[in-house]
Scaffold this motif. Structure first.
Motif, PDB file in Angstrom:
ATOM      1  N   ARG A 268       5.792   2.805   8.881  1.00 51.99           N
ATOM      2  CA  ARG A 268       5.606   4.199   8.479  1.00 51.99           C
ATOM      3  C   ARG A 268       6.920   4.957   8.359  1.00 51.99           C
ATOM      4  NH1 ARG A 268       0.545   5.909  12.494  1.00 51.99           N
ATOM      5  NH2 ARG A 268      -1.074   4.662  11.452  1.00 51.99           N
TER       6      ARG A 268
ATOM      7  N   GLN B  38       0.837  -1.201   0.000  1.00 55.49           N
ATOM      8  CA  GLN B  38       0.000   0.000   0.000  1.00 55.49           C
ATOM      9  C   GLN B  38       0.873   1.253   0.000  1.00 55.49           C
ATOM     10  OE1 GLN B  38      -3.414  -0.526  -0.263  1.00 55.49           O
ATOM     11  NE2 GLN B  38      -2.597  -2.617  -0.411  1.00 55.49           N
ATOM     12  N   ARG B  39       1.933   1.212   0.751  1.00 53.49           N
ATOM     13  CA  ARG B  39       2.837   2.370   0.782  1.00 53.49           C
ATOM     14  C   ARG B  39       3.541   2.534  -0.564  1.00 53.49           C
ATOM     15  NH1 ARG B  39       7.647   3.498   5.263  1.00 53.49           N
ATOM     16  NH2 ARG B  39       8.647   5.180   4.093  1.00 53.49           N
ATOM     17  N   TYR B  40       3.911   1.423  -1.179  1.00 52.45           N
ATOM     18  CA  TYR B  40       4.526   1.492  -2.508  1.00 52.45           C
ATOM     19  C   TYR B  40       3.593   2.162  -3.511  1.00 52.45           C
ATOM     20  CZ  TYR B  40       5.021  -0.323  -7.254  1.00 52.45           C
ATOM     21  OH  TYR B  40       5.063  -0.434  -8.621  1.00 52.45           O
ATOM     22  N   GLN B  41       2.315   1.848  -3.462  1.00 56.87           N
ATOM     23  CA  GLN B  41       1.369   2.438  -4.404  1.00 56.87           C
ATOM     24  C   GLN B  41       1.211   3.936  -4.173  1.00 56.87           C
ATOM     25  OE1 GLN B  41      -2.043  -0.227  -3.801  1.00 56.87           O
ATOM     26  NE2 GLN B  41      -1.574  -1.193  -5.772  1.00 56.87           N
ATOM     27  N   ARG B  42       1.412   4.381  -2.923  1.00 56.72           N
ATOM     28  CA  ARG B  42       1.334   5.818  -2.641  1.00 56.72           C
ATOM     29  C   ARG B  42       2.617   6.543  -3.009  1.00 56.72           C
ATOM     30  NH1 ARG B  42      -0.567   3.780   2.294  1.00 56.72           N
ATOM     31  NH2 ARG B  42       1.384   4.439   3.314  1.00 56.72           N
ATOM     32  N   GLU B  43       3.770   5.906  -2.757  1.00 55.37           N
ATOM     33  CA  GLU B  43       5.053   6.613  -2.832  1.00 55.37           C
ATOM     34  C   GLU B  43       5.914   6.208  -4.017  1.00 55.37           C
ATOM     35  OE1 GLU B  43       6.969   6.045   0.923  1.00 55.37           O
ATOM     36  OE2 GLU B  43       5.405   7.068   2.054  1.00 55.37           O
TER      37      GLU B  43
END
Length: 455
Positions: A433, A325-330
């Protein structure tokens, strides 16, 4: 102006003198760690080379217990038997014939430390001499990556308590070296080498780490995901991710294969011992402390035998999914934060939580940009456990006040067990995070360590 700029660049650089000072401080801490454990040796020795007088009493009362010294007797270490080849496990779950309860490279390290030893003091000394370079090398790598933040490793309380408690310094070195290789490379080309090449070498290092202790293997999955998503312009690199996974698997097979061929029963016995290990007062895990008051022992063993591995795997999958999920944001898969969160899941949910496992976690405090208060809080809970557990064992075995309302030793154990557990739950989130400590400017240009910020 250019000269001033170069001077400013040099001032920001972590130079050789600073790095040497960091490694020197680590060496002094290792000496303190050895002195702490060496208090339990001698001055006399019995016919088996066991320290006298009152070894069993002293190692608990004086809080100087070491698995290294303790296992001088009981695994044929004192007889200099080469590990695994002629070993096995009997019906009572006792290892015999040179087999030890650790993966093969640790078994070789144990054997090598005993070659020139004639008593448990010599075994502790030679084992410390073998392992100290790994602790120093880890300090060097962390210093190169994070500068003075590496002091958490070099002079932290866990190094004094656990550097020579068990055989953990080599495996920590392998895990840290894998991070270094991915983001700094090696040789003159350094991080200008292709990412896939660096990741494959790192995966090999993680496989070697697995052959010392098991935990580095869990980092292979987030590393593979990091390679999978490395270049969005070309799409997912399935072949690269598969090569990373296979590199670690092949490494583990090649290291273990000679032992499996020459002494299959002895090799299998080391895994059987861990599988058969019961959850009890010595395992320090949340499972024992949460279930013991409410379940019969046999029922507890069966429940934990199922729940512990299932919950660990679920925690690993959750960490990887949240990392996705973080990869998709960043735009960059956070493989180091995900690895740190997976390690928290392992420490929290495994049926055994030995005190020295704290050494595994310390590099994550160094590599990830989180407030140092988290590290200090964990060190405090760990100190309560690392000291309290042996004082509590002493009280139980030698008739002292051992109830929860009778003295601080039992209370310290409770603080240690549940304090670490609560912190591991929180750190699972905090690590996921977190940004990596900013050594990105020295990473290869192909793949940034953290996602680019929007303007």
């Amino acid at each position: 102006m250019p000269r001033r700029g170069r001077a400013g660049e040099r001032s920001r650089r972590f130079g050789r003198a600073a790095l040497a000072a960091l490694v020197l401080l680590c060496g002094l801490t290792l000496l303190a760690g050895f002195a702490n454990k060496d208090r339990c040796t001698g001055p006399g020795f019995d016919q088996w080379g066991r320290s006298q007088p009152d070894y069993e009493r002293r190692n608990k009362e004086e809080v100087c217990y070491s698995d290294i010294q303790h296992l001088w007797i009981g695994r044929d270490v004192d007889r200099h038997v080469f590990p695994y080849v002629h070993g096995g496990i009997n019906s009572k779950g006792v290892l015999v014939g040179g087999t030890v309860e650790y993966p093969v490279l640790t078994g070789l390290l144990i054997w090598a430390g005993a070659v020139f030893a004639h008593n448990d003091a010599g075994f502790l000394l030679f084992s410390a001499l073998l392992m100290a370079p790994f602790g120093l090398a880890t300090a060097w790598l962390l210093g190169k990556l994070t500068r003075w933040r590496a002091l958490l490793w070099a002079i932290g309380p866990p190094m004094v308590l656990y550097a020579f408690h068990n055989w953990d310094l080599p495996v920590v070195f392998c895990a840290v070296a894998a991070v270094y290789v991915v983001h700094r490379g090696w040789g003159r080309r350094g991080a200008d080498r292709p990412l896939l090449t660096r990741a494959i070498v790192a995966s090999v290092l993680l496989g070697v780490g697995f052959a010392f202790k098991l935990y580095p293997a869990i980092f292979v999955l987030p590393l593979a995901l990091y390679v999978l998503t490395a270049d969005p312009r070309k799409g997912y690199d399935y072949a690269g991710a598969l090569k990373v996974a296979l590199a670690s698997i092949v490494t583990v097979v090649l290291i273990n294969l000679p032992f499996a061929v020459i002494g299959l029963e002895g090799w299998k016995a080391s895994f059987a011992f861990q599988q058969m290990r019961r959850v009890d007062i010595t395992t320090n895990s949340i499972w024992y402390w949460s279930m013991r008051p409410f379940m019969a022992d046999d029922t507890m063993q069966s429940v934990v035998g199922l729940l512990s591995p299932v919950c660990m795997v679920l925690s690993f999958l959750l960490a990887c999914w949240l990392g996705w999920q973080r990869y998709q944001r960043e735009g960059v898969y956070p493989w180091i934060p995900v690895s740190a969160a997976m390690l928290c899941g392992f420490l929290l949910l495994h049926k055994v939580h030995s005190p020295q496992y704290t050494l595994w976690l310390v590099p994550m405090f160094v590599l990830l940009r989180i407030p140092l208060g988290w590290a200090f809080a964990y060190f405090a809970a760990d100190l309560a456990m690392g000291i309290g557990i042996f004082r509590w064992f002493f009280a139980i075995e030698y008739g002292g006040p051992s109830g929860i309302y009778d003295g601080f030793s039992a209370q310290a154990v409770v603080i240690g067990v549940w304090g670490r557990a609560a912190l591991l739950v929180a750190l699972f989130v905090v690590f996921l995070r977190a940004e990596v400590v900013p050594f990105a400017e020295r990473v290869g240009r192909r793949v940034p360590l953290t996602a680019p910020r929007a303007a």
